[in-house]
Design a protein around this motif. Structure first.
Motif, mmCIF file in Angstrom:
data_model
loop_
_atom_site.group_PDB
_atom_site.id
_atom_site.type_symbol
_atom_site.label_atom_id
_atom_site.label_comp_id
_atom_site.label_asym_id
_atom_site.label_seq_id
_atom_site.Cartn_x
_atom_site.Cartn_y
_atom_site.Cartn_z
ATOM 1 N N UNK A 44 24.055 -14.692 -27.271
ATOM 2 C CA UNK A 44 24.877 -14.392 -26.100
ATOM 3 C C UNK A 44 24.102 -13.498 -25.132
ATOM 4 N N UNK A 45 24.088 -13.871 -23.869
ATOM 5 C CA UNK A 45 23.395 -13.076 -22.857
ATOM 6 C C UNK A 45 21.954 -13.470 -22.617
ATOM 7 N N UNK A 46 21.472 -14.514 -23.310
ATOM 8 C CA UNK A 46 20.054 -14.879 -23.162
ATOM 9 C C UNK A 46 19.803 -15.716 -21.914
ATOM 10 N N UNK A 47 20.844 -16.192 -21.263
ATOM 11 C CA UNK A 47 20.639 -16.877 -19.980
ATOM 12 C C UNK A 47 20.995 -18.355 -19.956
ATOM 13 N N UNK A 48 21.780 -18.826 -20.934
ATOM 14 C CA UNK A 48 22.125 -20.250 -20.979
ATOM 15 C C UNK A 48 22.955 -20.669 -19.756
ATOM 16 N N UNK A 49 24.012 -19.900 -19.483
ATOM 17 C CA UNK A 49 24.864 -20.248 -18.331
ATOM 18 C C UNK A 49 24.088 -20.108 -17.030
ATOM 19 N N UNK A 50 23.265 -19.059 -16.954
ATOM 20 C CA UNK A 50 22.434 -18.861 -15.768
ATOM 21 C C UNK A 50 21.566 -20.089 -15.511
ATOM 22 N N UNK A 51 20.928 -20.590 -16.566
ATOM 23 C CA UNK A 51 20.058 -21.761 -16.407
ATOM 24 C C UNK A 51 20.858 -22.994 -15.990
ATOM 25 N N UNK A 52 22.027 -23.203 -16.619
ATOM 26 C CA UNK A 52 22.837 -24.372 -16.253
ATOM 27 C C UNK A 52 23.245 -24.307 -14.784
ATOM 28 N N UNK A 53 23.603 -23.106 -14.319
ATOM 29 C CA UNK A 53 24.007 -22.974 -12.908
ATOM 30 C C UNK A 53 22.840 -23.252 -11.970
ATOM 31 N N UNK A 54 21.644 -22.854 -12.372
ATOM 32 C CA UNK A 54 20.454 -23.137 -11.554
ATOM 33 C C UNK A 54 20.167 -24.644 -11.551
ATOM 34 N N UNK A 55 20.292 -25.279 -12.725
ATOM 35 C CA UNK A 55 20.041 -26.724 -12.793
ATOM 36 C C UNK A 55 21.040 -27.502 -11.943
ATOM 37 N N UNK A 56 22.276 -26.975 -11.857
ATOM 38 C CA UNK A 56 23.312 -27.661 -11.077
ATOM 39 C C UNK A 56 23.223 -27.326 -9.600
ATOM 40 N N UNK A 57 22.317 -26.433 -9.235
ATOM 41 C CA UNK A 57 22.243 -26.028 -7.836
ATOM 42 C C UNK A 57 23.401 -25.134 -7.423
ATOM 43 N N UNK A 58 24.094 -24.548 -8.414
ATOM 44 C CA UNK A 58 25.181 -23.613 -8.100
ATOM 45 C C UNK A 58 24.622 -22.222 -7.840
ATOM 46 N N UNK A 59 23.411 -21.989 -8.308
ATOM 47 C CA UNK A 59 22.737 -20.703 -8.120
ATOM 48 C C UNK A 59 21.254 -21.019 -7.908
ATOM 49 N N UNK A 60 20.525 -20.095 -7.321
ATOM 50 C CA UNK A 60 19.102 -20.330 -7.063
ATOM 51 C C UNK A 60 18.239 -19.426 -7.927
ATOM 52 N N UNK A 61 17.081 -19.900 -8.371
ATOM 53 C CA UNK A 61 16.143 -19.005 -9.057
ATOM 54 C C UNK A 61 15.467 -18.108 -8.017
ATOM 55 N N UNK A 62 14.871 -17.016 -8.466
ATOM 56 C CA UNK A 62 14.100 -16.172 -7.533
ATOM 57 C C UNK A 62 12.809 -16.875 -7.144
ATOM 58 N N UNK A 63 12.249 -17.612 -8.087
ATOM 59 C CA UNK A 63 11.085 -18.439 -7.780
ATOM 60 C C UNK A 63 11.023 -19.562 -8.794
ATOM 61 N N UNK A 64 10.225 -20.577 -8.490
ATOM 62 C CA UNK A 64 10.097 -21.715 -9.394
ATOM 63 C C UNK A 64 10.684 -22.981 -8.792
ATOM 64 N N UNK A 65 10.391 -24.098 -9.453
ATOM 65 C CA UNK A 65 10.850 -25.404 -8.964
ATOM 66 C C UNK A 65 11.870 -25.985 -9.927
ATOM 67 N N UNK A 66 12.861 -26.665 -9.362
ATOM 68 C CA UNK A 66 13.835 -27.407 -10.159
ATOM 69 C C UNK A 66 13.846 -28.835 -9.623
ATOM 70 N N UNK A 67 12.987 -29.672 -10.186
ATOM 71 C CA UNK A 67 12.809 -31.030 -9.664
ATOM 72 C C UNK A 67 13.702 -32.021 -10.388
ATOM 73 N N UNK A 68 14.443 -32.805 -9.601
ATOM 74 C CA UNK A 68 15.183 -33.953 -10.122
ATOM 75 C C UNK A 68 14.531 -35.193 -9.541
ATOM 76 N N UNK A 69 14.049 -36.085 -10.394
ATOM 77 C CA UNK A 69 13.323 -37.259 -9.904
ATOM 78 C C UNK A 69 12.263 -36.861 -8.877
ATOM 79 N N UNK A 70 11.575 -35.772 -9.146
ATOM 80 C CA UNK A 70 10.465 -35.359 -8.287
ATOM 81 C C UNK A 70 10.863 -34.606 -7.037
ATOM 82 N N UNK A 71 12.171 -34.385 -6.841
ATOM 83 C CA UNK A 71 12.615 -33.690 -5.624
ATOM 84 C C UNK A 71 13.125 -32.294 -6.001
ATOM 85 N N UNK A 72 12.582 -31.261 -5.340
ATOM 86 C CA UNK A 72 12.914 -29.876 -5.695
ATOM 87 C C UNK A 72 14.221 -29.455 -5.011
#
Ligand SMILES: Nc1ncnc2c1ncn2[C@@H]1O[C@H](COP(=O)(O)OP(=O)(O)OP(=O)(O)O)[C@@H](O)[C@H]1O
Ligand SMILES: [Mg+2]
Length: 219
Positions: A44-72
């Motif tokens: 608990x607290x390791x960042x699972x929900x945070x990561x899911x929200x970033x993958x869904x585009x509900x939240x943004x990372x401070x840096x890094x790429x989240x590519x879906x089919x090659x599109x960030x």
């Protein structure tokens, strides 16, 4: 099948808390293939929900790429990210998040209706999807008239109505008993196979993680 659907590169996420900064994700890189089923595990607290929200585009990372089919998706503006999400991603939460005033069929139809389809056509497609999750008989029921397992099946139906390439789930079985957990997993794995949908499921439940292709442990 077997192309990379999602490719994350060096994702970083730090939260400002009262008197300190908390780094939750640090240079996280991984990829998910089309149709692949992944478990997201860790304390608990390791960042699972945070990561899911970033993958869904509900939240943004401070840096890094989240590519879906090659599109960030990090590079999209807010509106385009919302459109991307509506079209490509289904989300299922621990407590269904269904709208209490709406019937099962209306809850399922909503994402399609919001994406611009007519109400009539949206409801027609919702009926077919409710049939897929074996809930045709309950289409007129409101969420409070359904069991916990039935509500989660409505939530799954809603998450697939726009034919997403992936479904992200945050502790989707946390409120279900063992029998309903097994039914839930049978259903989502069948759907994932039939429709070639990738699954990313944050879970503490061994009965869930043991059914998936691969686990990503976020320690
Ligand atoms: N908006 C926020 N502002 C500040 N800190 C946050 C915020 N959201 C989450 N955190 C912190 O980030 C860490 C990761 O939270 P997250 O919800 O991603 O964990 P989790 O792995 O999903 O945990 P659980 O298994 O309990 O659901 C936690 O320590 C949490 O307190
Ligand atoms: Mg969480």
């Amino acid at each position: 099948m077997n192309n990379d659907l999602i490719n994350c590169v060096n994702i970083n996420k730090t939260y400002d808390q009262a008197d300190e900064q908390l780094t939750v994700l640090s240079n996280l890189s991984f990829s998910v293939k089309e149709g692949e089923r992944i478990g997201l595990t860790g304390v608990s607290g390791c960042g699972k929900s945070t990561l899911l929200h970033i993958l869904a585009g509900l939240d943004l990372p401070d840096s890094g790429e989240v590519n879906f089919n090659g599109k960030d998706i990090v590079l999209l503006d807010r509106d385009d990210r919302a459109k991307f999400r509506n079209k490509n991603i289904g989300f299922v939460y621990q407590f269904h998040h269904l709208l209490p005033e709406f019937s099962a069929i209306e809850n399922v139809a909503l994402p399609l209706w919001l994406s611009g389809k007519s109400k009539e056509n949206s409801l027609k497609e919702a009926k077919d999807i409710l049939d897929k999750v074996d809930l045709k008989a309950k289409e007129g029921s409101k969420p409070n008239q359904l069991s916990g397992g039935e509500r989660q099946r409505v939530a799954i139906a809603r998450s697939i109505i726009n034919k997403p390439s992936s479904i992200l789930m945050d502790e989707p079985t946390g409120s279900l008993d063992r029998k309903n957990v097994d039914n839930f997993m049978n259903l989502v794995i069948d759907l994932s196979q039939d429709l070639n949908i990738s699954l990313i499921i944050a879970t503490h439940d061994k009965n869930v993680s043991s059914r998936l292709d691969r686990l990503l442990n976020l320690e």
